[in-house]
Write a protein that holds these residues in place. Structure first.
Motif, PDB file in Angstrom:
ATOM      1  N   SER A 198       0.526  -1.848   0.189  1.00  0.00           N
ATOM      2  CA  SER A 198      -0.204   0.003  -0.255  1.00  0.00           C
ATOM      3  C   SER A 198       0.837   1.111  -0.050  1.00  0.00           C
ATOM      4  O   SER A 198       0.570   2.466  -0.238  1.00  0.00           O
ATOM      5  CB  SER A 198      -0.890   0.323   0.942  1.00  0.00           C
ATOM      6  OG  SER A 198      -0.076  -0.091   2.355  1.00  0.00           O
ATOM      7  N   GLY A 199       2.202   1.278   0.000  1.00  0.00           N
ATOM      8  CA  GLY A 199       3.147   2.292  -0.428  1.00  0.00           C
ATOM      9  C   GLY A 199       3.021   2.790   0.516  1.00  0.00           C
ATOM     10  O   GLY A 199       4.803   4.024   0.465  1.00  0.00           O
ATOM     11  N   SER A 200       3.593   2.030   1.682  1.00  0.00           N
ATOM     12  CA  SER A 200       3.975   3.385   3.482  1.00  0.00           C
ATOM     13  C   SER A 200       4.688   1.693   4.520  1.00  0.00           C
ATOM     14  O   SER A 200       4.217   0.639   4.128  1.00  0.00           O
ATOM     15  CB  SER A 200       2.925   4.009   3.552  1.00  0.00           C
ATOM     16  OG  SER A 200       2.326   3.465   4.855  1.00  0.00           O
ATOM     17  N   HIS A 201       5.128   2.418   5.419  1.00  0.00           N
ATOM     18  CA  HIS A 201       5.099   1.660   7.173  1.00  0.00           C
ATOM     19  C   HIS A 201       4.249   1.013   7.499  1.00  0.00           C
ATOM     20  O   HIS A 201       4.175   0.538   7.862  1.00  0.00           O
ATOM     21  CB  HIS A 201       6.209   2.488   7.807  1.00  0.00           C
ATOM     22  CG  HIS A 201       5.113   3.998   8.399  1.00  0.00           C
ATOM     23  ND1 HIS A 201       5.450   4.665   7.472  1.00  0.00           N
ATOM     24  CD2 HIS A 201       5.226   4.125   9.153  1.00  0.00           C
ATOM     25  CE1 HIS A 201       4.611   5.647   8.661  1.00  0.00           C
ATOM     26  NE2 HIS A 201       4.523   5.087   9.649  1.00  0.00           N
ATOM     27  N   LYS A 202       2.564   1.762   7.016  1.00  0.00           N
ATOM     28  CA  LYS A 202       1.969   1.554   7.680  1.00  0.00           C
ATOM     29  C   LYS A 202       1.094   0.096   8.198  1.00  0.00           C
ATOM     30  O   LYS A 202       0.512  -0.146   8.737  1.00  0.00           O
ATOM     31  CB  LYS A 202       0.642   2.305   7.197  1.00  0.00           C
ATOM     32  CG  LYS A 202       0.905   3.721   7.361  1.00  0.00           C
ATOM     33  CD  LYS A 202       0.561   4.395   8.373  1.00  0.00           C
ATOM     34  CE  LYS A 202       0.609   6.153   8.741  1.00  0.00           C
ATOM     35  NZ  LYS A 202       0.945   6.510  10.613  1.00  0.00           N
ATOM     36  N   ILE A 245      12.863   7.786  -6.746  1.00  0.00           N
ATOM     37  CA  ILE A 245      11.134   7.776  -6.360  1.00  0.00           C
ATOM     38  C   ILE A 245      10.544   9.267  -5.087  1.00  0.00           C
ATOM     39  O   ILE A 245      11.655  10.094  -5.070  1.00  0.00           O
ATOM     40  CB  ILE A 245      11.892   7.374  -5.200  1.00  0.00           C
ATOM     41  CG1 ILE A 245      12.079   6.005  -4.978  1.00  0.00           C
ATOM     42  CG2 ILE A 245      10.405   6.426  -3.940  1.00  0.00           C
ATOM     43  CD1 ILE A 245      13.127   5.340  -3.903  1.00  0.00           C
ATOM     44  N   ILE A 246       9.327   9.109  -6.105  1.00  0.00           N
ATOM     45  CA  ILE A 246       9.092  10.437  -5.179  1.00  0.00           C
ATOM     46  C   ILE A 246       7.663  10.368  -4.238  1.00  0.00           C
ATOM     47  O   ILE A 246       7.231   9.567  -4.491  1.00  0.00           O
ATOM     48  CB  ILE A 246       8.094  10.238  -6.403  1.00  0.00           C
ATOM     49  CG1 ILE A 246       8.035  11.068  -7.907  1.00  0.00           C
ATOM     50  CG2 ILE A 246       6.744  11.996  -6.153  1.00  0.00           C
ATOM     51  CD1 ILE A 246       7.244  11.254  -8.791  1.00  0.00           C
ATOM     52  N   PRO A 247       8.702  10.896  -3.570  1.00  0.00           N
ATOM     53  CA  PRO A 247       8.112  10.176  -1.904  1.00  0.00           C
ATOM     54  C   PRO A 247       7.133  11.065  -1.662  1.00  0.00           C
ATOM     55  O   PRO A 247       6.404  12.097  -2.043  1.00  0.00           O
ATOM     56  CB  PRO A 247       9.508  11.060  -0.778  1.00  0.00           C
ATOM     57  CG  PRO A 247      10.034  12.694  -1.463  1.00  0.00           C
ATOM     58  CD  PRO A 247       9.317  11.716  -3.391  1.00  0.00           C
ATOM     59  N   GLU A 280       4.893  13.627   3.342  1.00  0.00           N
ATOM     60  CA  GLU A 280       5.341  13.460   5.032  1.00  0.00           C
ATOM     61  C   GLU A 280       6.720  13.218   4.481  1.00  0.00           C
ATOM     62  O   GLU A 280       7.260  13.723   5.642  1.00  0.00           O
ATOM     63  CB  GLU A 280       4.889  12.263   5.484  1.00  0.00           C
ATOM     64  CG  GLU A 280       2.903  12.859   5.986  1.00  0.00           C
ATOM     65  CD  GLU A 280       1.671  12.529   4.453  1.00  0.00           C
ATOM     66  OE1 GLU A 280       2.925  11.969   3.184  1.00  0.00           O
ATOM     67  OE2 GLU A 280       0.746  12.829   4.471  1.00  0.00           O
ATOM     68  N   THR A 281       6.587  11.781   4.328  1.00  0.00           N
ATOM     69  CA  THR A 281       8.137  11.704   3.795  1.00  0.00           C
ATOM     70  C   THR A 281       9.399  12.509   3.432  1.00  0.00           C
ATOM     71  O   THR A 281      10.494  12.619   4.013  1.00  0.00           O
ATOM     72  CB  THR A 281       8.512  10.537   2.811  1.00  0.00           C
ATOM     73  OG1 THR A 281       7.267   9.444   3.006  1.00  0.00           O
ATOM     74  CG2 THR A 281       9.465   9.951   3.412  1.00  0.00           C
ATOM     75  N   ALA A 282       9.064  13.322   2.770  1.00  0.00           N
ATOM     76  CA  ALA A 282       9.857  14.507   2.478  1.00  0.00           C
ATOM     77  C   ALA A 282      10.464  15.714   3.575  1.00  0.00           C
ATOM     78  O   ALA A 282      11.113  16.215   4.046  1.00  0.00           O
ATOM     79  CB  ALA A 282       9.118  15.772   1.246  1.00  0.00           C
ATOM     80  N   HIS A 283       9.345  15.741   4.764  1.00  0.00           N
ATOM     81  CA  HIS A 283       9.998  16.380   5.965  1.00  0.00           C
ATOM     82  C   HIS A 283      11.354  15.591   6.301  1.00  0.00           C
ATOM     83  O   HIS A 283      12.472  16.246   6.430  1.00  0.00           O
ATOM     84  CB  HIS A 283       8.964  16.492   6.775  1.00  0.00           C
ATOM     85  CG  HIS A 283       8.400  17.166   6.794  1.00  0.00           C
ATOM     86  ND1 HIS A 283       7.348  17.010   5.488  1.00  0.00           N
ATOM     87  CD2 HIS A 283       7.396  18.135   7.356  1.00  0.00           C
ATOM     88  CE1 HIS A 283       5.915  18.019   5.467  1.00  0.00           C
ATOM     89  NE2 HIS A 283       6.724  18.836   6.867  1.00  0.00           N
ATOM     90  N   ALA A 284      11.393  14.026   6.444  1.00  0.00           N
ATOM     91  CA  ALA A 284      13.014  13.316   6.927  1.00  0.00           C
ATOM     92  C   ALA A 284      13.669  13.829   5.842  1.00  0.00           C
ATOM     93  O   ALA A 284      15.346  14.105   6.089  1.00  0.00           O
ATOM     94  CB  ALA A 284      12.417  11.754   6.595  1.00  0.00           C
ATOM     95  N   GLY A 319       7.438   5.922   3.179  1.00  0.00           N
ATOM     96  CA  GLY A 319       5.790   6.086   2.370  1.00  0.00           C
ATOM     97  C   GLY A 319       6.660   6.674   0.670  1.00  0.00           C
ATOM     98  O   GLY A 319       7.514   8.191   0.289  1.00  0.00           O
ATOM     99  N   HIS A 320       5.700   5.966  -0.261  1.00  0.00           N
ATOM    100  CA  HIS A 320       5.957   7.620  -1.278  1.00  0.00           C
ATOM    101  C   HIS A 320       4.555   7.608  -1.967  1.00  0.00           C
ATOM    102  O   HIS A 320       4.066   8.521  -1.059  1.00  0.00           O
ATOM    103  CB  HIS A 320       5.541   6.225  -2.930  1.00  0.00           C
ATOM    104  CG  HIS A 320       4.673   5.424  -3.142  1.00  0.00           C
ATOM    105  ND1 HIS A 320       3.860   5.595  -3.846  1.00  0.00           N
ATOM    106  CD2 HIS A 320       4.236   4.077  -2.663  1.00  0.00           C
ATOM    107  CE1 HIS A 320       2.462   5.163  -3.580  1.00  0.00           C
ATOM    108  NE2 HIS A 320       2.998   3.522  -2.699  1.00  0.00           N
ATOM    109  N   GLY A 321       4.415   9.095  -2.984  1.00  0.00           N
ATOM    110  CA  GLY A 321       3.639   9.884  -2.840  1.00  0.00           C
ATOM    111  C   GLY A 321       2.923   9.653  -4.467  1.00  0.00           C
ATOM    112  O   GLY A 321       2.468  10.844  -4.576  1.00  0.00           O
TER     113      GLY A 321
END
Ligand code: PLP
Length: 454
Positions: free
Chosen positions: A108-112, A380-382, A385-389, A415-417
């Motif tokens: 589903s594209g993230s750590h969740k 990879i297009i983040p 949220e991930t872009a903050h890291a 996650g990806h964007g």
């Protein structure tokens, strides 16, 4: 040739999860009942969560085994790759080594899904047929809808209205997995209807959506339970698979991080990658800096107050001691919907207060600049949220360059964007704005936190 990907095989899934409560050097604060403001009883929590997860929530065991059924599903995408961002290093011309743990490869594209799958498993094991939840960006709702499809559970998702409107394909992804999705505030709950009466144009918040999802569960006569994608200790414990794998992969790279970075909404992907490194700091004398990155528009750690507050806007969810902007705080409708939360996990809050971790707040436009640099170098297009890291990792790498230091930087690519392209459209067309809340607005929301005498 310098190695790029550090891969470990499925045998490393057998390691149990790490529970930071075993080692946290600060006495845990009690979780309070939202009405009585007294410590909660298992009876109250069991209206909301299954006992299997409540036991994990209060456990102080250092390691918690991962059930075989959960490991079987994890094998669909875990272990995830640790990647050395060589192209990004080259573009920044930095002596720093930058690694990212790629959690965007989950279905589903993230750590969740790391927590969605065990949460679905423990609910199913106790005979629950349906789960309610909230979602901000849609990543959590997608992950739980996917986990529901593995365990034949019906998933009801209250999606923050601004994200529901910004991200129609996230809604369709949840529906494809079998989830039912409602924009929050909705007319399906008494609380949603009350908010809509008062403020029909509200963009919604995670706090409001949590209230609706909790209400839908507690008024179901025991048929439905509620599932939370962040903040709680059992969620952070589930996410520790990220950091445990990263430790192994850094061994393969024959390096050890000077700094580990994660973005923070409720704290789960940050805790997931950082806590195994915190354990190494506390027990084995390592000195890795652990850096939490939050949006300037929802700066709970850097501008909030460390106090008891409600986890949701309607005051139905348990009260935690945490860094908070006040449960009535309405963050600006920034694109990192998963970071629009007023509070923070109790352990991240306690560790920040105690000086064991660091935090920084970054503005929205800077995060998209960093996301583009990353996309154009690493491909990879983040997720926003991930872009903050990523922004913080780039800042660390540039600081290392200024000081001529070979700093080892690890960040969590949470996650990806690919469902967030409307956000990229806004950035690329120059319409994106920075948001900074005036202090009086924060003070006003903070004046609503409960008075607790413990
Ligand atoms: C991709 C991504 N990263 C990070 C977060 C923030 O949540 P947490 O702090 O629990 O990791 C979210 C939340 O929705 C998310 O979707």
């Amino acid at each position: 040739m310098t190695q790029t990907k550090y891969l470990i095989d499925e045998r490393h899934l057998t390691k149990p999860r790490y529970n930071v409560n075993a080692d946290i050097p600060i006495a845990p604060q009690p979780v309070l009942h939202p009405q009585s403001l007294e410590p909660v009883t298992p009876d109250f929590l069991s209206q909301i969560f299954p006992m299997g997860l409540i036991e994990q929530e209060v456990s102080s065991d250092r390691y918690i085994p991962i059930p075989e059924e959960v490991r079987e599903i994890y094998k669909l995408w875990r272990p995830t790759p640790l990647v050395r961002a060589l192209q990004l290093e080259k573009a920044l011309d930095t002596p720093a080594h930058i690694y990212f743990k790629n959690e965007s490869v989950s279905p589903s594209g993230s750590h969740k899904p790391n927590t969605a799958v065990p949460q679905a498993f423990y609910n199913k094991a106790e005979g629950i047929k349906s789960l309610t939840t909230e979602t901000g960006a849609g990543q959590w709702g997608s992950a739980l809808s996917m986990a529901g499809s593995y365990f034949d559970l019906k998933i009801e998702v209250f999606m923050v209205r601004v994200s529901y409107n910004q991200k129609p394909y996230r809604r369709l992804m949840m529906e494809t997995f079998g989830g039912d999705v409602y924009p929050s505030p909705s007319d399906r709950t008494a609380y949603g209807r009350a908010i809509l009466d008062k403020t029909p144009d509200t963009p919604g918040t995670l706090g409001m959506a949590i209230s609706e999802a909790v209400e839908a569960a507690v008024t179901s006569g025991g048929k439905k339970k509620y599932s939370l994608g962040s903040v709680l200790n059992h969620v952070l414990t589930h996410q520790s698979v990220i950091g445990e794998e990263t430790l192994k992969q850094m061994e393969l790279a024959d390096e050890y991080p000077d700094v580990v970075i994660g973005c923070v909404g409720g704290g789960s992907n940050f805790g997931g990658i950082a806590y195994p490194f915190l354990r190494e700091n506390l027990l084995n004398g390592q000195k890795t800096r652990l850096l939490a990155v939050e949006p300037a528009a929802a700066p709970s750690l850097t501008r909030g107050k460390y106090t008891f507050d409600y986890g949701d806007t309607a005051r139905m969810a348990p009260v935690l001691k945490m860094f908070t902007l006040g449960h009535e705080f309405v963050p600006a409708p920034l694109h990192a919907g998963g970071l629009r939360y007023h509070g923070m996990s109790a352990s991240v809050s306690a560790l920040y207060d105690g000086g064991y971790i660091e935090a920084v707040a970054v503005p929205q436009i800077g995060t998209f600049e960093a996301a583009l640099t990353f996309a154009r170098t690493e491909g990879i297009i983040p997720a926003p949220e991930t872009a903050h890291a990523i922004k913080a990792a780039i800042d660390e790498a540039l600081d290392a360059k200024k000081l001529g230091e070979k700093r080892i930087i690890v960040f969590n690519l949470s996650g990806h964007g690919y469902f967030d392209m409307a956000a990229y459209d806004e950035y690329l067309s120059g319409k994106l704005q920075n948001y900074q809340h005036p202090q009086p607005e924060i003070d006003e929301a903070l004046s609503k936190v409960p008075e607790v005498t413990i």
